[in-house]
Every structure is written in C-alpha cells, then in structure tokens.
Design an enzyme around this catalytic site. Sequence first.
Site, PDB file in Angstrom:
ATOM      1  N   ARG A  62       0.835  -1.334  -0.055  1.00  0.00           N
ATOM      2  CA  ARG A  62       0.031   0.050   0.004  1.00  0.00           C
ATOM      3  C   ARG A  62       0.954   1.165  -0.021  1.00  0.00           C
ATOM      4  O   ARG A  62       0.380   2.318  -0.630  1.00  0.00           O
ATOM      5  CB  ARG A  62      -0.845   0.106   1.256  1.00  0.00           C
ATOM      6  CG  ARG A  62      -2.213   1.099   1.277  1.00  0.00           C
ATOM      7  CD  ARG A  62      -2.933   0.894   2.261  1.00  0.00           C
ATOM      8  NE  ARG A  62      -3.457  -0.490   2.432  1.00  0.00           N
ATOM      9  CZ  ARG A  62      -4.786  -0.693   1.755  1.00  0.00           C
ATOM     10  NH1 ARG A  62      -5.396   0.156   0.871  1.00  0.00           N
ATOM     11  NH2 ARG A  62      -5.344  -2.073   1.836  1.00  0.00           N
ATOM     12  N   ILE A  89      -7.952   2.451   0.545  1.00  0.00           N
ATOM     13  CA  ILE A  89      -7.616   3.049   2.015  1.00  0.00           C
ATOM     14  C   ILE A  89      -6.255   3.659   1.794  1.00  0.00           C
ATOM     15  O   ILE A  89      -5.388   3.256   1.449  1.00  0.00           O
ATOM     16  CB  ILE A  89      -7.561   2.027   3.270  1.00  0.00           C
ATOM     17  CG1 ILE A  89      -9.170   1.268   3.413  1.00  0.00           C
ATOM     18  CG2 ILE A  89      -7.131   2.452   4.427  1.00  0.00           C
ATOM     19  CD1 ILE A  89      -9.209   0.203   4.409  1.00  0.00           C
ATOM     20  N   HIS A 106     -18.622  10.735   1.395  1.00  0.00           N
ATOM     21  CA  HIS A 106     -18.989   9.539   1.954  1.00  0.00           C
ATOM     22  C   HIS A 106     -20.569   9.352   1.760  1.00  0.00           C
ATOM     23  O   HIS A 106     -21.145  10.274   2.314  1.00  0.00           O
ATOM     24  CB  HIS A 106     -18.492   9.245   3.211  1.00  0.00           C
ATOM     25  CG  HIS A 106     -18.723   7.816   3.851  1.00  0.00           C
ATOM     26  ND1 HIS A 106     -18.068   6.684   3.438  1.00  0.00           N
ATOM     27  CD2 HIS A 106     -19.512   7.394   4.911  1.00  0.00           C
ATOM     28  CE1 HIS A 106     -18.636   5.652   3.913  1.00  0.00           C
ATOM     29  NE2 HIS A 106     -19.671   6.088   4.737  1.00  0.00           N
TER      30      HIS A 106
END
Length: 198
Positions: A62, A89, A106
């Site tokens: 990541r 993420i 969101h």
Amino acid sequence: MKNIVILISGRGSNMQAIVEAELGDARVAAVIANRPDAAGLAWAAERGIATVALDHKAYADRLAFDRALMAAIDDFAPDLVVLAGFMRILTAEFTAHYRDRLLNIHPSLLPSFPGLDTHRRAIEAGCKLAGCTVHFVTAELDHGPIVAQAAVPVLDQDDPASLAARVLKEEHRIYPAAVRDVLAGRLRIDGLRVVASA
C-alpha cells in the site's frame, strides 16, 4: 488558476459533476485512477482533461502505491485533491502529505456508518434519514472535519439501491459546491469543525 486533481476507481459520477460545475478560478487539471479500466478516465480524456492510470496491483504494498500516487498527483501541482469513488484505504503518509487539501465524499451522515454497505446498514438500523458527507480526509477511515452534509428520507419501501440513487443526487449537488467553497477560501478548519472564514 487553482488546480484540482480527482482520484477515481470507476465511472466517477461525482468527478463528472465537479468537472461540469462552475468552479470559479479553478480547473480540474487531472483525473487519476487506480484501475486502468475505470470508465471515468475515458470520459475525462474526451473533455481534454489529463488522465493517469496507476494500477495499484503493480506495487508491492500500500505504501509503495501511495508514494507513486503522490508523485503522479504532485506533477499537476494541486491546490486540492478530491476523492470521487476512489476505493483505496490511504496510508497516514499520504493523508499527511495532503493535509487540509484532501476531500472525500461518503454516502452516509458521518460519523454514522463509515466503511461499506452504508445504505443497507442505514435501512437495517431503522434510520429515518440517510445522506452523504463531504469531509477533509485524515488517517482514520471516513473521519475528518465535515465540510457539508445532505439528508434524504428513508422510505418504508426503500432497498439499498433506491436509497443509494436518492443519496447520489445529493452527492452531485453538494460535492461541487463544497469544492468551490474550499478553493475560494470561504471555509476554514477549526479543530474538528469546518467553519465559515471570517
């Protein structure tokens, strides 16, 4: 002229709403996707916007992807980085690098229902209202100072798809407005709150 870089993973309907909005002294300089097949890339390219496909699967972890992504974003000298259905993420290093200039939308009334399946969870919880939230991004998932919210009623006959469709209309309304307000300097962060600039 202020530069906006938008990150997407799919069709980018919120990206489209921002591109088509009146943004004042700002422009969408680039659209970047973590999936080369993201439909939003073609839509943006057709409108003369620079596009970058950066496949997260090509990176060892990541952090390696986030560092490559930061380099790609910074090539466009962004004043604001906007997440529009970017399904990754982000690391603390990434969110710190763009502190106070990284926005997300969101599909819930945060702090309720962070994460996925927000509409199903709102229906199952018996909520009378659902909605969406524009917020500054921090290292904590779906948290950060709230810029704007919009609410819609949860109807007795709603399923997740019907509720999502109503919420999405509100997303397309409030996200461009929030981007415009942030870039115009009409808002400032005061602790955990976003307030009107003096």
